[in-house]
Design a protein around this motif. Structure first.
Motif, PDB file in Angstrom:
ATOM      1  N   MET A   1       0.836  -1.203   0.000  1.00  0.00           N
ATOM      2  CA  MET A   1       0.000   0.000   0.000  1.00  0.00           C
ATOM      3  C   MET A   1       0.868   1.250   0.000  1.00  0.00           C
ATOM      4  O   MET A   1       1.796   1.355   0.784  1.00  0.00           O
ATOM      5  N   LYS A   2       0.541   2.171  -0.902  1.00  0.00           N
ATOM      6  CA  LYS A   2       1.297   3.427  -0.927  1.00  0.00           C
ATOM      7  C   LYS A   2       0.391   4.493  -0.297  1.00  0.00           C
ATOM      8  O   LYS A   2      -0.760   4.620  -0.676  1.00  0.00           O
ATOM      9  N   LEU A   3       0.943   5.204   0.699  1.00  0.00           N
ATOM     10  CA  LEU A   3       0.122   6.213   1.365  1.00  0.00           C
ATOM     11  C   LEU A   3       0.026   7.462   0.506  1.00  0.00           C
ATOM     12  O   LEU A   3       1.023   8.076   0.150  1.00  0.00           O
ATOM     13  N   LYS A   4      -1.217   7.786   0.138  1.00  0.00           N
ATOM     14  CA  LYS A   4      -1.410   8.980  -0.683  1.00  0.00           C
ATOM     15  C   LYS A   4      -2.532   9.783  -0.037  1.00  0.00           C
ATOM     16  O   LYS A   4      -3.620   9.255   0.204  1.00  0.00           O
TER      17      LYS A   4
END
Ligand code: GRG
Ligand code: 1GP
Ligand code: MG
Length: 253
Positions: A1-4
């Motif tokens: 998961m990439k935090l955006k």
């Protein structure tokens, strides 16, 4: 998961690089869609940064939807839900303070309402902004409804411990709440102590009515100042505008 970060949270952070922010809270139980529409338009004109919509009681369903829609039609300010439970979700809002009342005695307000509301937020594609919500004495209606153990006004370290715990749990905002209509806002010393231990933005609300209140809360370290009653109970749109202009001067200097 990439935090955006989502759109509204990014907007908040971008603005905070330049100045402190002022959010206005409208409670659908207290304002009609027509009033909300006029207030929101005026808020945009005087430089309010976002509108929060919610209430401890009665801010649900059609009543909530019609107020959120009226605000969206009359202004381009972000509308952020401030829910009293999973009932306080409207598909017309841009974002939701996905908050946990960390000092509640009742697990419903810590994780229960959040679980019941999670799929609704996902289905409507509302941007969730995780937030630690802390009730400070006296706490007023929200303290009672939220079954809080209100943090004593002379115990800033307890507030700071909860705030830091919230940050370590992954919450990206901390809100110190004295309660809507509180006779006095959160003490300056408590704001200073909390601000000195957390890295996430600090929101303060409840009982902020005047230029002086807004100025001392901001100077003590609040990043975002929330007012509701002062605007809702102004009596006329002209008086509300006057009050907001001076509150904003207090916040932004
Ligand atoms: C994230 C989701 C789905 C739910 C969160 C549910 C939680 C934690 C609620 C906290 C407790 C609560 C009752 C919050 C309400 C906050 C709020 C909108 C206060 C606004 O002022 P009011 O307390 O309505 O003032 P009056 O009722 O006096 O007008
Ligand atoms: O109505 P007031 O006292 O401005 O309080 C705003 C908000 O903090 C209540 O949740
Ligand atoms: Mg209210």
């Amino acid at each position: 998961m990439k935090l955006k970060l989502g759109k509204v949270e990014s907007y908040i952070h971008e603005k905070l690089e330049k100045e402190k922010l002022h959010f206005v809270l409208l409670d659908p139980d207290d304002v009609s869609p027509e009033e909300a529409s006029k207030i929101a338009k005026m808020c945009e004109e005087v430089g309010v940064d976002a509108i929060m919509v919610g209430g401890s009681t009665g801010a649900e369903g059609e009543v909530l939807d019609s107020v959120v829609r009226a605000i969206k039609e009359s202004s381009s300010l972000p509308v952020i839900l401030f829910p009293g439970s999973h009932g306080g979700i409207s598909k017309y809002a841009d974002a939701i303070f996905f908050m946990s009342l960390l000092n509640s005695r009742n697990p419903f307000f810590i994780t229960g309402a959040q679980a019941l509301g999670a799929f609704t937020v996902k289905r409507y594609c509302i941007e969730p902004i995780p937030m630690a919500y802390l009730i400070i004495e006296p706490g007023e209606t929200v303290g009672w409804v939220g079954d809080a153990k209100p943090i004593p006004r002379h115990k800033p370290k307890i507030a700071a411990a909860y705030a830091l715990a919230g940050q370590y749990l992954g919450m990206r905002l901390v809100y110190l709440e004295a309660g809507s209509g509180a006779p006095e806002h959160v003490p300056n010393r408590m704001i200073r102590v909390v601000k000195s231990v957390i890295d996430v933005p600090l929101i303060v609300g409840g009982g902020i009515r005047t230029y002086e209140d807004a100025r001392e809360v901001a100077q003590s370290g609040a990043d975002i100042i929330v007012t509701g009653t002062a605007i809702e109970k102004a009596g006329s749109l002209e008086e509300a505008r006057k009050r907001l202009e001076s509150l904003i001067k207090g916040v932004k200097g």
